[in-house]
Design a protein around this motif. Sequence first.
Motif, mmCIF file in Angstrom:
data_model
loop_
_atom_site.group_PDB
_atom_site.id
_atom_site.type_symbol
_atom_site.label_atom_id
_atom_site.label_comp_id
_atom_site.label_asym_id
_atom_site.label_seq_id
_atom_site.Cartn_x
_atom_site.Cartn_y
_atom_site.Cartn_z
ATOM 1 N N GLY A 1 2.507 1.796 -3.542
ATOM 2 C CA GLY A 1 1.607 2.339 -4.358
ATOM 3 C C GLY A 1 1.238 3.861 -4.250
ATOM 4 N N ALA A 2 1.306 4.106 -2.798
ATOM 5 C CA ALA A 2 1.111 5.759 -2.552
ATOM 6 C C ALA A 2 2.062 6.405 -3.031
ATOM 7 C CB ALA A 2 0.833 5.755 -1.101
ATOM 8 N N LEU A 3 3.324 6.113 -2.701
ATOM 9 C CA LEU A 3 4.553 6.700 -3.343
ATOM 10 C C LEU A 3 4.281 6.867 -4.676
ATOM 11 C CD1 LEU A 3 7.187 4.979 -0.951
ATOM 12 C CD2 LEU A 3 6.455 7.444 -0.773
ATOM 13 N N THR B 1 0.732 -0.958 0.024
ATOM 14 C CA THR B 1 0.062 -0.041 -0.068
ATOM 15 C C THR B 1 0.766 1.176 0.035
ATOM 16 O OG1 THR B 1 -1.855 -1.149 1.061
ATOM 17 C CG2 THR B 1 -1.823 1.376 1.380
ATOM 18 N N THR B 2 1.885 1.148 0.914
ATOM 19 C CA THR B 2 2.899 2.562 0.816
ATOM 20 C C THR B 2 3.677 2.461 -0.429
ATOM 21 O OG1 THR B 2 3.147 1.884 3.047
ATOM 22 C CG2 THR B 2 4.981 3.384 2.025
ATOM 23 N N ASP C 1 1.887 6.986 -6.764
ATOM 24 C CA ASP C 1 1.088 8.066 -6.961
ATOM 25 C C ASP C 1 1.281 9.444 -6.591
ATOM 26 O OD1 ASP C 1 -0.699 6.040 -7.848
ATOM 27 O OD2 ASP C 1 -1.763 6.050 -5.995
ATOM 28 N N ILE C 2 1.957 9.768 -5.121
ATOM 29 C CA ILE C 2 2.545 11.068 -5.048
ATOM 30 C C ILE C 2 3.478 11.609 -5.889
ATOM 31 C CG2 ILE C 2 3.529 12.195 -2.997
ATOM 32 C CD1 ILE C 2 2.177 10.104 -1.177
ATOM 33 N N THR C 3 4.563 10.854 -6.035
ATOM 34 C CA THR C 3 5.800 11.122 -6.905
ATOM 35 C C THR C 3 5.602 11.348 -8.489
ATOM 36 O OG1 THR C 3 6.541 9.132 -7.128
ATOM 37 C CG2 THR C 3 7.218 10.347 -5.114
ATOM 38 N N ILE D 1 -3.924 -4.570 -4.767
ATOM 39 C CA ILE D 1 -3.393 -3.115 -4.402
ATOM 40 C C ILE D 1 -2.509 -2.696 -5.452
ATOM 41 C CG2 ILE D 1 -1.630 -1.925 -2.871
ATOM 42 C CD1 ILE D 1 -2.294 -3.976 -0.633
ATOM 43 N N GLU D 2 -2.580 -1.579 -6.085
ATOM 44 C CA GLU D 2 -1.770 -1.079 -7.169
ATOM 45 C C GLU D 2 -0.334 -0.737 -6.768
ATOM 46 O OE1 GLU D 2 -2.390 -0.955 -10.463
ATOM 47 O OE2 GLU D 2 -4.555 -1.422 -10.058
ATOM 48 N N THR D 3 0.503 -1.581 -7.031
ATOM 49 C CA THR D 3 1.951 -1.514 -6.684
ATOM 50 C C THR D 3 3.053 -1.891 -7.527
ATOM 51 O OG1 THR D 3 3.477 -2.089 -4.612
ATOM 52 C CG2 THR D 3 1.551 -3.759 -5.737
#
Length: 527
Positions: free
Chosen positions: A106-108, A103-104, A110-112, A127-129
């Motif tokens: 995938g979030a990174l 999850t982390t 999206d954020i970057t 989970i998209e990763t």
Amino acid sequence: MIGKRSFDFFQRIGRSMMAVVLILPLVSILMGLGGVLLNPSVHELVPFLGGYGWQVTGELMQRAGQAVFNNLPALFAIAIAITWTGRGMAGFASFIAFAIMHTTIGALIDITGIKLNERILGTEMGIETMQTGVFGGILIGFLTAYFYNRFHKVELPDAISLFSGERLVPIVASFGGIVAAVGLFFIWPQIGKGVLALGDFVATHTNPLIVGLYGGIEKLLIPFGLHHIYNTPLLFTEIGGTYTTLEGARIVGDQNVYISQVIDKMKDGSVSITGGTYIAGKFIPVMFGLPAAALAMYRTARENRKVKVKSLMIAAAVTAWITGITEPLEFTFLFVAPVLYGVHAVLTALAFGLMNAFGMHAGFAGGSGLIDFVLFNVLPNQSNAWLLTIGLGILFAIIYYFTFKTMIVKMDLKTPGREDEGEETKLYSKEEYRRKKGIGAAASENPVESNRAAEILAALGGRDNVTRLDACITRLRVGVKDVGRVDEEELKRLGASGVLKMNDGIQAVYGTKSSIYKAEIEEWMQG
């Protein structure tokens, strides 16, 4: 001592990976049977299997099995944590850490807004990763196992003592999953490119020599229990190839790709079989070579021992032939005549290389015996590999028989039935071989850290009086054979604020330290 401990460490890694490998044969057989039910060729022979109910059953079996293959990384994470520590809480924490890690990541992403190779991107448990595959699962599994061993007996201050002991492990593992995600976010794109490049190279530069060496080296590592570390990347990662199923699932690893392609080819004849490149030759020594070696050992046994040798060899040979379980024969070679095992490794390498030289693809779910041979090679009938396997197998059976018979007689090898007077005629196990060579697990070498567990256990009436051991938030819950043997006053002296006795058990109130005491007592009982 350092060398032995290092060896035991890697042996434990192999056993941890084995926990997942052992379930794959059952899952693959489920998928194979489902594929047979969906195979139009089978419907021509057995028309009623084309009925709606049988088709639904086949589809359900395939999808159920595919669920395991699609989640192998998570299964590796959970299984490694549990088998390395022997504790279910470690597996629970590992699952949490695995989910948080992806999850982390995938979030990174999206954020970057970072642009990555499309082949590296994918999903894990929805989970998209980045797809770190079983490598990510293995990393989290061992990381969580380390956290468990390090923190499961930590006592926190009274204000937060609720989170002491095992309950602290999921919390620490969660933060470990975040740290691992940050690290992988920066380094995995390069590692992933390397893995993909290596996989592409293997796929385009495979040759009989390389495949033969793979088979021979794997055989040489079996006595040490290190073969699962060696073959896992090829069987279960991108290094062994990739394939996208008709349903869109991404499958990796030579073994997994072959099974999935065979199942899809039964639905759509245009699917090409590219998997099973490295493992195609395994049926030859298992189904044909070893039974022939067993026959050679029987024929060279002393006349007065042939009856017993016959029963032993038939049992061992039939087991190898049907299920692919070769341990009784192989470890007997190692125990009484290691030179025979060396010849077996060379012939295995030759069989692997020849199957590749002929361009054959074949595979199995795990056993490489008759069951897998029929389900995944004969019944699908997608190539002539199974016919060639039988032809080469007969040839190798002849080679095994005469080679082993000649060596046993000329070198006077003490195979079963040729022992000296007074020695027992028997087959040998893996454990007996490893004890002979001084190869053992290091898990039992760790000293107990405190006598507190021993004192509480004694107050409970001793190890043989305990039938069940558990702990809730504040109580140590123990099932006992004889409640009269429990020393209530001693338990209170050891810190229990109260003791409740029942017919078949007791509850000792140790507050939030109960889970810590439970872990210590379990370690004492096992050690």
